[in-house]
Design a protein around this motif. Structure first.
Motif, PDB file in Angstrom:
ATOM      1  N   TYR A  13      38.009  83.576  50.493  1.00 11.97           N
ATOM      2  CA  TYR A  13      38.022  82.622  49.389  1.00 11.97           C
ATOM      3  C   TYR A  13      36.796  81.727  49.336  1.00 11.97           C
ATOM      4  N   VAL A  14      35.685  82.266  49.869  1.00  9.08           N
ATOM      5  CA  VAL A  14      34.387  81.662  49.604  1.00  9.08           C
ATOM      6  C   VAL A  14      34.178  81.734  48.086  1.00  9.08           C
ATOM      7  N   GLU A  15      33.445  80.779  47.532  1.00  8.90           N
ATOM      8  CA  GLU A  15      33.215  80.798  46.080  1.00  8.90           C
ATOM      9  C   GLU A  15      32.331  81.982  45.719  1.00  8.90           C
ATOM     10  N   ASP A  16      32.771  82.750  44.746  1.00  5.02           N
ATOM     11  CA  ASP A  16      32.141  84.015  44.366  1.00  5.02           C
ATOM     12  C   ASP A  16      30.646  83.875  44.075  1.00  5.02           C
ATOM     13  N   TYR A  17      30.272  83.025  43.132  1.00  4.78           N
ATOM     14  CA  TYR A  17      28.864  82.857  42.784  1.00  4.78           C
ATOM     15  C   TYR A  17      28.066  82.296  43.961  1.00  4.78           C
ATOM     16  N   GLU A  18      28.692  81.421  44.728  1.00  3.16           N
ATOM     17  CA  GLU A  18      27.960  80.737  45.791  1.00  3.16           C
ATOM     18  C   GLU A  18      27.686  81.611  46.998  1.00  3.16           C
ATOM     19  N   VAL A  19      28.345  82.764  47.068  1.00  3.53           N
ATOM     20  CA  VAL A  19      27.998  83.739  48.096  1.00  3.53           C
ATOM     21  C   VAL A  19      27.153  84.863  47.499  1.00  3.53           C
ATOM     22  N   MET A  20      27.551  85.380  46.352  1.00  5.56           N
ATOM     23  CA  MET A  20      26.865  86.535  45.759  1.00  5.56           C
ATOM     24  C   MET A  20      25.435  86.207  45.331  1.00  5.56           C
ATOM     25  N   VAL A  21      25.260  85.115  44.594  1.00  4.04           N
ATOM     26  CA  VAL A  21      23.938  84.808  44.028  1.00  4.04           C
ATOM     27  C   VAL A  21      22.898  84.542  45.116  1.00  4.04           C
ATOM     28  N   PRO A  22      23.148  83.621  46.070  1.00  6.89           N
ATOM     29  CA  PRO A  22      22.104  83.421  47.094  1.00  6.89           C
ATOM     30  C   PRO A  22      21.909  84.638  47.991  1.00  6.89           C
ATOM     31  N   PHE A  23      22.980  85.363  48.293  1.00  7.12           N
ATOM     32  CA  PHE A  23      22.864  86.564  49.122  1.00  7.12           C
ATOM     33  C   PHE A  23      21.890  87.548  48.486  1.00  7.12           C
ATOM     34  N   GLN A  24      22.035  87.771  47.188  1.00 12.92           N
ATOM     35  CA  GLN A  24      21.166  88.722  46.498  1.00 12.92           C
ATOM     36  C   GLN A  24      19.782  88.146  46.212  1.00 12.92           C
ATOM     37  N   ALA A  25      19.728  86.894  45.786  1.00  7.54           N
ATOM     38  CA  ALA A  25      18.440  86.292  45.415  1.00  7.54           C
ATOM     39  C   ALA A  25      17.508  86.162  46.618  1.00  7.54           C
ATOM     40  N   LEU A  26      18.048  85.764  47.751  1.00 11.56           N
ATOM     41  CA  LEU A  26      17.204  85.610  48.937  1.00 11.56           C
ATOM     42  C   LEU A  26      16.673  86.960  49.425  1.00 11.56           C
ATOM     43  N   GLN A  27      17.471  88.011  49.269  1.00 10.79           N
ATOM     44  CA  GLN A  27      16.985  89.354  49.596  1.00 10.79           C
ATOM     45  C   GLN A  27      15.934  89.815  48.591  1.00 10.79           C
ATOM     46  N   MET A  28      16.142  89.442  47.336  1.00 10.45           N
ATOM     47  CA  MET A  28      15.220  89.862  46.277  1.00 10.45           C
ATOM     48  C   MET A  28      13.795  89.398  46.561  1.00 10.45           C
ATOM     49  N   VAL A  29      13.649  88.218  47.166  1.00 13.07           N
ATOM     50  CA  VAL A  29      12.304  87.712  47.444  1.00 13.07           C
ATOM     51  C   VAL A  29      11.782  88.158  48.809  1.00 13.07           C
ATOM     52  N   GLY A  30      12.540  89.029  49.486  1.00  9.27           N
ATOM     53  CA  GLY A  30      12.037  89.639  50.718  1.00  9.27           C
ATOM     54  C   GLY A  30      12.660  89.168  52.015  1.00  9.27           C
ATOM     55  N   HIS A  31      13.582  88.212  51.959  1.00  7.88           N
ATOM     56  CA  HIS A  31      14.215  87.734  53.185  1.00  7.88           C
ATOM     57  C   HIS A  31      15.358  88.657  53.608  1.00  7.88           C
TER      58      HIS A  31
END
Length: 193
Positions: A13-31
């Motif tokens: 029950y982690v907040e959906d956007y608050e896990v999905m968006v940073p998880f994907q965005a941080l990978q997108m920039v190479g992390h």
């Protein structure tokens, strides 16, 4: 820019956007981002919840996605990571009861590594005792916990973020553009267009 290795602490029950968006965005920039949950291993999932602001006295909650973990909690060594991300939702409320989770948070604080927390993620920071003397934004209902833990609750609009040294916080997912941009700056990540 050197790619960073980032740890993300989640739970059911982690907040959906608050896990999905940073998880994907941080990978997108190479992390590299490793999402872990106490008691679970890579390949297991956590359930997410979608929190929305629909004019009620507090947010509404609806079932979200199943989010797949990509690392095993028991195998994680905080020393191997450059930064920490703590999403909100209901997960911080109970993962803060796990001493191993609190020790991970304390490692990042003591080592002055970047920490990003959003919404109810501040509950975990407060429980770990890492907010003393620091300004911290959070979902307004978490403000008293920030204050009681020795921090200064920073009341900002829901789409804004706050930086205090290595700590980047925000009230809720509408702040993602500013929260993630400020976290990337603290990480030393430069994006050129």
């Amino acid at each position: 820019m050197a790619a960073k290795k980032i740890l993300m602490l989640v739970g059911d029950y982690v907040e959906d956007y608050e896990v999905m968006v940073p998880f994907q965005a941080l990978q997108m920039v190479g992390h590299t981002v490793h999402a872990v949950c106490s008691g679970k291993k890579a390949g297991d999932t956590v359930r997410t919840a979608v929190h929305d602001f629909e004019g009620d006295q507090t947010y509404s909650e609806k079932p979200g996605h199943n989010f797949a973990l990509n690392a095993t909690f028991a195998e994680v060594s905080a020393q191997d990571y450059d930064a920490l991300v703590v999403p909100g939702g209901r997960a911080p409320e109970y993962i803060r009861l796990d001493q191993a989770v609190l020790e991970i948070v304390r490692h990042f604080d003591t080592a002055h590594k970047p920490i990003a927390a959003i919404c109810h993620g501040a509950q975990l920071l407060a429980a770990a005792g890492v907010l003393k003397g620091k300004g911290c934004s959070a979902y307004p209902a978490v403000g008293p916990e920030v204050t009681l833990s020795g921090g200064t609750y920073v009341d900002i609009p829901v789409d804004k973020a706050h930086v205090d040294g290595n700590l980047v916080t925000a009230p809720a997912w509408p702040a993602h553009p500013e929260w993630l941009a400020k976290f990337l700056k603290v990480l030393g990540t430069e994006i050129t267009l």
